[in-house]
Write a protein that holds these residues in place. Structure first.
Motif, PDB file in Angstrom:
ATOM      1  N   UNK A 270       0.783  -1.116  -0.047  1.00  0.00           N
ATOM      2  CA  UNK A 270      -0.047  -0.095   0.005  1.00  0.00           C
ATOM      3  C   UNK A 270       0.958   1.181   0.109  1.00  0.00           C
ATOM      4  N   UNK A 271       2.143   1.045   0.200  1.00  0.00           N
ATOM      5  CA  UNK A 271       2.986   2.506   0.392  1.00  0.00           C
ATOM      6  C   UNK A 271       4.456   1.783   0.263  1.00  0.00           C
ATOM      7  N   UNK A 272       5.298   3.054   0.721  1.00  0.00           N
ATOM      8  CA  UNK A 272       6.799   2.703   0.905  1.00  0.00           C
ATOM      9  C   UNK A 272       7.176   3.465   1.948  1.00  0.00           C
ATOM     10  N   UNK A 273       8.127   3.111   2.666  1.00  0.00           N
ATOM     11  CA  UNK A 273       8.853   3.699   3.631  1.00  0.00           C
ATOM     12  C   UNK A 273      10.317   3.883   3.109  1.00  0.00           C
ATOM     13  N   UNK A 274      10.966   5.143   3.398  1.00  0.00           N
ATOM     14  CA  UNK A 274      12.293   5.664   2.762  1.00  0.00           C
ATOM     15  C   UNK A 274      12.937   6.621   3.680  1.00  0.00           C
ATOM     16  N   UNK A 275      14.243   6.755   3.743  1.00  0.00           N
ATOM     17  CA  UNK A 275      14.850   7.704   4.349  1.00  0.00           C
ATOM     18  C   UNK A 275      15.310   8.842   3.402  1.00  0.00           C
ATOM     19  N   UNK A 276      15.055  10.185   3.821  1.00  0.00           N
ATOM     20  CA  UNK A 276      15.438  11.313   3.045  1.00  0.00           C
ATOM     21  C   UNK A 276      15.905  12.406   4.035  1.00  0.00           C
ATOM     22  N   UNK A 277      16.910  12.920   3.922  1.00  0.00           N
ATOM     23  CA  UNK A 277      17.508  13.982   4.687  1.00  0.00           C
ATOM     24  C   UNK A 277      17.513  13.384   6.200  1.00  0.00           C
ATOM     25  N   UNK A 278      17.934  12.152   6.349  1.00  0.00           N
ATOM     26  CA  UNK A 278      17.942  11.605   7.621  1.00  0.00           C
ATOM     27  C   UNK A 278      16.627  11.426   8.303  1.00  0.00           C
ATOM     28  N   UNK A 279      15.547  11.231   7.738  1.00  0.00           N
ATOM     29  CA  UNK A 279      14.092  11.471   8.130  1.00  0.00           C
ATOM     30  C   UNK A 279      13.634  10.106   7.537  1.00  0.00           C
ATOM     31  N   UNK A 280      12.657   9.214   8.280  1.00  0.00           N
ATOM     32  CA  UNK A 280      11.979   8.301   7.678  1.00  0.00           C
ATOM     33  C   UNK A 280      10.567   8.910   7.274  1.00  0.00           C
ATOM     34  N   UNK A 281      10.521   8.510   6.226  1.00  0.00           N
ATOM     35  CA  UNK A 281       9.145   8.983   5.476  1.00  0.00           C
ATOM     36  C   UNK A 281       8.131   7.882   4.886  1.00  0.00           C
ATOM     37  N   UNK A 282       6.905   8.000   5.367  1.00  0.00           N
ATOM     38  CA  UNK A 282       5.962   6.926   4.729  1.00  0.00           C
ATOM     39  C   UNK A 282       5.054   7.525   3.623  1.00  0.00           C
ATOM     40  N   UNK A 283       4.958   7.071   2.578  1.00  0.00           N
ATOM     41  CA  UNK A 283       3.944   7.487   1.558  1.00  0.00           C
ATOM     42  C   UNK A 283       3.126   6.196   1.026  1.00  0.00           C
ATOM     43  N   UNK A 284       1.966   6.595   0.889  1.00  0.00           N
ATOM     44  CA  UNK A 284       0.914   5.585   0.357  1.00  0.00           C
ATOM     45  C   UNK A 284       0.529   6.000  -1.097  1.00  0.00           C
ATOM     46  N   UNK A 285       0.068   4.754  -1.866  1.00  0.00           N
ATOM     47  CA  UNK A 285      -0.449   4.743  -3.210  1.00  0.00           C
ATOM     48  C   UNK A 285      -2.037   4.453  -3.178  1.00  0.00           C
ATOM     49  N   UNK A 286      -2.517   5.205  -3.876  1.00  0.00           N
ATOM     50  CA  UNK A 286      -4.177   5.085  -4.158  1.00  0.00           C
ATOM     51  C   UNK A 286      -4.353   3.800  -4.796  1.00  0.00           C
ATOM     52  N   UNK A 287      -3.414   3.529  -5.996  1.00  0.00           N
ATOM     53  CA  UNK A 287      -3.588   2.622  -6.907  1.00  0.00           C
ATOM     54  C   UNK A 287      -2.754   1.552  -6.886  1.00  0.00           C
ATOM     55  N   UNK A 288      -1.366   1.849  -7.060  1.00  0.00           N
ATOM     56  CA  UNK A 288      -0.284   0.749  -7.377  1.00  0.00           C
ATOM     57  C   UNK A 288       0.839   1.077  -6.637  1.00  0.00           C
ATOM     58  N   UNK A 289       1.699   0.108  -5.900  1.00  0.00           N
ATOM     59  CA  UNK A 289       3.244   0.336  -5.887  1.00  0.00           C
ATOM     60  C   UNK A 289       3.787  -0.370  -6.837  1.00  0.00           C
ATOM     61  N   UNK A 290       4.725   0.375  -7.693  1.00  0.00           N
ATOM     62  CA  UNK A 290       5.316  -0.420  -8.735  1.00  0.00           C
ATOM     63  C   UNK A 290       6.829  -0.651  -8.564  1.00  0.00           C
ATOM     64  N   UNK A 291       7.144  -1.817  -8.176  1.00  0.00           N
ATOM     65  CA  UNK A 291       8.736  -1.990  -7.761  1.00  0.00           C
ATOM     66  C   UNK A 291       9.455  -2.190  -8.948  1.00  0.00           C
TER      67      UNK A 291
END
Length: 527
Positions: A270-291
């Motif tokens: 449903x989303x991804x978790x990533x690190x940017x500027x030493x901060x952990x961020x969660x972002x969610x997809x309404x339709x698809x996560x494409x790996x």
């Protein structure tokens, strides 16, 4: 800095460097702040990986007015101008733009390499590996696509994928031989796509290779014919003298630089978790996560997210969410280098590589040797003369001399005692043949070229590769000798694939179905 400064560093021409830095425009850079665009909480699509495929997928989705977030672990490829100069591709290995993977020690091969390992270069930047590879453009054989479809990859047969190949490319090809129906090949090639494909040899040596192939009844062909059997001048994705990769020619706008991990709810991404500027961020997809993180990255992210072989995940103390054979189908072509001395300077060597004339021709005209990939020709054939299968060997003939730098190359990884012996055999007048073992039955085909009058006219003489404790004790040119050579001197061919195998949902070796959905997700829907 300007496009071409890295060439001047190689040649160490201080006065020329100073002059050009004053009269030429700086090299292209991404607009300031373009990587600092605020990140929303949700997007229609999240594409993980801005590599060869991810850049294209994100571009196409955004054309349909979808809200797309494209995540990339590396930075912009414009940080290093060598990504833009086609012939400089090799110098990108081992840089910050390369993930820098090594294989584990091998049990049955790599015996002439330190620790029995191969180096795996993988792009870590916008464009991914398409921003640092050798740009050889070959579609593949119809027979492989048809086999995939028979094995369960419905909709992936050659006739089904051909329209997308044509949509991808803008092929600018030339007839280099006496192939009367060459225009028929052009009809199968795209003319208006974003990826420009050019056909050009690096040196006059290609003339002798074409003549040698003709003596062996190998026709001049299009490298991307549906069933390539013959010889073709090297085709490369190069536009106006610079690299035309998926980042440059599909997607030039900014892309985020993050590391990431997929999040799951009820076995659905449903989303991804990533690190940017030493901060952990969660972002969610309404339709698809494409790996789309590449042959290694995609498998790694799935494994870290709990999708993979149960036993392996438990060994790594990862909570198992789905038992799928991630990584089990990893494949690569082995390659084997053959070297040949010649009696004239028609090749590329350390003396004529970065001359002022060649540098200026590239800087001012975007012409000359630096605008190509460095290859001369490719040969595709089947050693067993089977017409119901695709070619089982590929030869890439490059005019690069076998010299000191080639022997001592860190990424070739030869053992010290092998390097010491090979340094006695180097010659500035030489060229190399890369034998890609596709579906091998024999490797002796390559040496038949030595018997042609074309190769004899330049006195093309094979440079033996064996050394003490590495096959020299075995009868030369016997079957046992060549088997030994393959086990000692073959290495990765940089054609890695298959870690997330596509196939029928009923096939236990499948990770994704023909629509590229995780098999376990389909099981959930069926329940």
């Amino acid at each position: 800095m300007f496009l071409g400064e890295s060439l001047l560093k190689i040649s160490s021409i201080a006065s020329l460097t100073n002059f050009l830095s004053l009269v030429l425009q700086p090299r292209p850079v991404d607009p300031p702040g373009i990587f600092e665009t605020p990140i929303s909480n949700t997007y229609d699509y999240i594409v993980v990986g801005a590599g060869s495929a991810g850049s294209i997928v994100a571009t196409r989705l955004s054309e349909d007015c979808a809200n797309v977030l494209l995540l990339e672990a590396g930075g912009t490829d414009l940080d290093d101008e060598r990504t833009q100069i086609p012939l400089m591709w090799f110098f990108l290995q081992g840089t910050a733009m390369d993930w820098g993977y090594w294989t584990v020690p091998q049990k049955f091969s790599h015996r002439a390499m330190k620790n029995e390992r191969s180096y795996w270069a993988r792009g870590k930047m916008i464009g991914g590996s398409s921003a640092m590879n050798a740009m050889g453009f070959v579609r593949g054989s119809r027979f492989d696509f048809e086999q995939w479809e028979r094995e369960g990859a419905t909709g992936w047969g050659y006739d089904k994928v051909l329209p997308y190949f044509k949509k991808l490319e803008n092929a600018k090809l030339t007839d280099y031989g006496n192939c009367g129906n060459f225009i028929l090949y052009l009809e199968t090639r795209g003319k208006f796509g974003p990826i420009v494909v050019n056909q050009e040899s690096a040196t006059p040596l290609s003339f002798f290779h074409l003549k040698a192939a003709a003596e062996m009844n190998l026709p001049v062909i299009d490298c991307s014919d549906q069933n390539p059997r013959g010889i073709c001048v090297t085709q490369s994705n190069i536009k106006n003298g610079t690299r035309c990769n998926s980042g440059n020619c599909y997607l030039r706008p900014a892309l985020e630089r993050q590391n990431l991990q997929i999040l799951f709810r009820k076995n659905k991404a449903v989303g991804v978790e990533f690190v940017k500027d030493n901060k952990t961020i969660r972002v969610f997809a309404k339709k698809e996560v494409i790996l789309s993180a590449g042959v290694i990255g995609s498998a790694q992210i799935l494994l870290l997210s709990g999708i993979g072989p149960t036993e392996h995940l438990r060994q790594m103390n990862i909570n198992v969410k789905s038992n799928l054979p991630v990584g089990k189908n990893m494949q690569d072509h082995l390659d084997f280098f053959l070297k040949y001395n010649i009696n004239m300077s028609l090749n590329t060597n350390s003396e004529n590589f970065a001359t002022p004339r060649r540098i200026l021709n590239f800087v001012f005209n975007k012409k000359g040797i630096f605008t190509g990939s460095g290859g001369d020709v490719n040969v595709f054939t089947h050693t067993c003369r089977k017409m119901n299968e695709g070619p089982n060997i590929q030869l890439t003939i490059i005019p690069t001399a076998y010299e000191k730098d080639a022997v001592e190359d860190l990424f070739l990884n030869l053992k010290n005692e092998v390097v010491k012996e090979h340094l006695k055999r180097v010659n500035s007048n030489s060229f190399q043949v890369i034998l890609y073992i596709l579906k091998p039955k024999s490797i002796r085909f390559t040496r038949r070229l030595e018997k042609t009058s074309a190769w004899k006219s330049i006195n093309a003489t094979y440079i033996r590769h064996d050394t003490p404790n590495h096959c020299s004790e075995i009868e030369y040119d016997s079957d046992d000798y060549w088997e030994c050579m393959l086990r000692h001197f073959t290495r990765r061919g940089d054609h890695q694939m298959g870690t997330c195998r596509m196939g029928s949902v009923n096939d236990p070796s499948s990770v994704v179905d023909p629509r590229l959905r995780l098999v376990h997700y389909l099981e959930q829907i069926q329940e």
